[in-house]
Design a protein around this motif. Structure first.
Motif, PDB file in Angstrom:
ATOM      1  N   ASP A  51      18.196 -22.686  32.532  1.00 53.48           N
ATOM      2  CA  ASP A  51      17.637 -23.850  31.853  1.00 53.48           C
ATOM      3  C   ASP A  51      16.118 -23.752  31.759  1.00 53.48           C
ATOM      4  O   ASP A  51      15.526 -24.083  30.724  1.00 53.48           O
ATOM      5  CB  ASP A  51      18.035 -25.130  32.591  1.00 53.48           C
ATOM      6  N   ARG A  54      15.020 -21.009  29.202  1.00 52.97           N
ATOM      7  CA  ARG A  54      15.292 -21.353  27.809  1.00 52.97           C
ATOM      8  C   ARG A  54      14.532 -22.592  27.345  1.00 52.97           C
ATOM      9  O   ARG A  54      14.616 -22.964  26.165  1.00 52.97           O
ATOM     10  CB  ARG A  54      16.795 -21.562  27.611  1.00 52.97           C
ATOM     11  N   SER A  55      13.793 -23.190  28.248  1.00 49.39           N
ATOM     12  CA  SER A  55      13.089 -24.428  27.902  1.00 49.39           C
ATOM     13  C   SER A  55      11.815 -24.139  27.106  1.00 49.39           C
ATOM     14  O   SER A  55      11.106 -23.172  27.375  1.00 49.39           O
ATOM     15  CB  SER A  55      12.731 -25.193  29.183  1.00 49.39           C
ATOM     16  N   GLU A  56      11.529 -24.992  26.142  1.00 49.40           N
ATOM     17  CA  GLU A  56      10.267 -24.912  25.403  1.00 49.40           C
ATOM     18  C   GLU A  56       9.158 -25.690  26.112  1.00 49.40           C
ATOM     19  O   GLU A  56       8.021 -25.708  25.650  1.00 49.40           O
ATOM     20  CB  GLU A  56      10.454 -25.468  23.981  1.00 49.40           C
ATOM     21  N   LEU A 295      10.401 -32.092  33.420  1.00 47.35           N
ATOM     22  CA  LEU A 295      11.697 -31.544  33.027  1.00 47.35           C
ATOM     23  C   LEU A 295      12.681 -31.709  34.178  1.00 47.35           C
ATOM     24  O   LEU A 295      12.291 -31.949  35.326  1.00 47.35           O
ATOM     25  CB  LEU A 295      11.592 -30.071  32.613  1.00 47.35           C
TER      26      LEU A 295
END
Length: 405
Positions: A51, A54-56, A295
């Motif tokens: 996660d 792949r997070s922006e 996040l």
């Protein structure tokens, strides 16, 4: 786990637990994120690590990325340190050098080099695999990058000077360098530029070739920017591939049944074995990201600005993804849909290692030629140390011999 008896993987698991784990870092796969004494959040689960990668909402923080970006001396930052659309564009532009079709064009060169190295072993009787794998990794990466016009021999030694010192690439952990250390670093960088990078640039300004340096010249990169890309693409591919070839050889020589399954297996079965060894022995064990917004990781809220350390060794042995006996070698291991065989060993997301396919094919080409010799034997097991610059293991002194003892 049920595997058809007709396949080499029927004997899974082969055993052969990880050989490179640090004794001072106990394994805690799947554990919930926890902040250490410095406030760095340790992420140990597969899902949490994926996660984050792949997070922006995170940025690259390892490999001194924040130091380089803060310096502001490069108009174009190296691909390893970019984010967003800038990064995606750079990856699209250079992807063609690492596709299966491109690797197929390198295959005759890799095979010829592997034959020469094993011929050297046969002539001498004994050799260190880590020396042979360094030569192979440096020569192959040099062809892809374009570092093929060096003024004098010794590229292997010059490349290794950038990782074989007492630095630490974890953000905030590199103490102020002494004056002597800074001078030595500058000398190593200058030697690499003058002896390897500058001659390659000059040769390609005269005549372009199908390599990374030619592509960067077409994009109007400066000499300094090309030097930086050579450091990131070149040294990353050289150093990590060297270690993986060595650790794969070590596993296969220690486990006769696994070696037999590899030697007599199909290409798919051989690659399954290599991927499984890499899952268990990721060369880079920790990746760092900086949260640029709040996040959620494994159900926990991570505040903006937090440094996250992703433990790939633990993520790769998380029972939630790797199943039972996750710490043993099993090439037939069933994985959930969407999870690749090496799990997180090549990273994930937009910063996933672009040279993954090349590294595996290079390793397979060498090991097929090495392990077919029935009188190949292990003379000395390697010393295992840990490199804080690369954040991975180093194996030195894996000595093998050909011929009767």
């Amino acid at each position: 786990m049920t595997v058809p008896e007709s396949t080499p993987a029927a004997r899974c698991p082969f055993g052969g637990d990880a050989l490179t784990r640090r004794p001072d870092h106990p394994d805690r796969p799947g554990e919930a994120p926890q902040a250490d004494a410095r406030g760095v959040v340790q992420v140990r689960s597969f899902q949490g690590a994926r996660d984050v990668l792949r997070s922006e909402a995170v940025t690259q923080a390892g490999f001194n990325a924040e130091t380089v970006n803060d310096a502001g001396i490069l108009k174009r930052r190296p691909v390893l340190f970019t984010e967003g659309e800038e990064h995606h564009e750079m990856r699209r532009d250079t992807a063609r050098y690492f596709t299966p079709a491109a690797v197929a064009t390198y295959q005759p060169m890799i095979a010829a080099l592997a034959d020469r190295l094993i011929g050297r072993l046969a002539a001498r009787g004994e050799a260190n695999i880590d020396d042979l794998s360094l030569t192979l990794a440096v020569q192959v990466a040099s062809q892809v990058v374009g570092l093929t016009s060096s003024r004098v021999p010794g590229l292997e030694r010059r490349v290794m000077t950038f990782v074989e010192h007492d630095g630490n690439s974890e953000p905030g952990m590199n103490p102020e360098k002494g004056r002597l250390r800074s001078i030595l670093d500058q000398r190593h960088l200058l030697a690499f530029y003058l002896l390897d990078v500058k001659p390659a640039i000059q040769a390609r300004r005269t005549q372009r070739r199908d390599d990374l340096i030619s592509h960067l010249l077409d994009r109007k990169y400066s000499d300094l920017e090309i030097l930086t890309e050579c450091l990131t693409y070149g040294t990353a591919g050289m150093v990590t591939t060297r270690e993986f070839i060595t650790v794969a050889t070590w596993h296969l020589l220690r486990q006769p049944e696994l070696r037999a399954a590899y030697v007599h297996g199909t290409e798919k079965e051989r690659l399954d074995i290599l991927h499984e060894i890499l899952r268990l022995e990721p060369v880079v064990s920790t990746l760092y990201r900086r949260a640029q917004a709040d996040l959620t990781v494994d159900g926990q809220t991570i505040p903006q600005g937090t440094l996250l350390a992703l433990n790939l060794a633990d993520a790769n042995t998380d029972p939630a993804v790797a199943g039972e006996q996750a710490a043993s070698v099993c090439p037939a291991r069933p994985l959930p849909r969407g999870v690749q065989a090496p799990v997180m060993a090549f990273g994930d997301g937009h910063h996933r290692c672009p040279g993954a396919f090349l590294a595996i094919k290079e390793t397979d080409t060498f090991l097929r030629r090495l392990l077919i010799w029935q009188d190949l034997r292990l003379v000395a097991e390697p010393r295992v140390t840990f490199n804080e610059v690369v954040k991975g293991y180093e194996l030195r002194g894996l000595r093998v011999a050909l011929g009767r003892s």
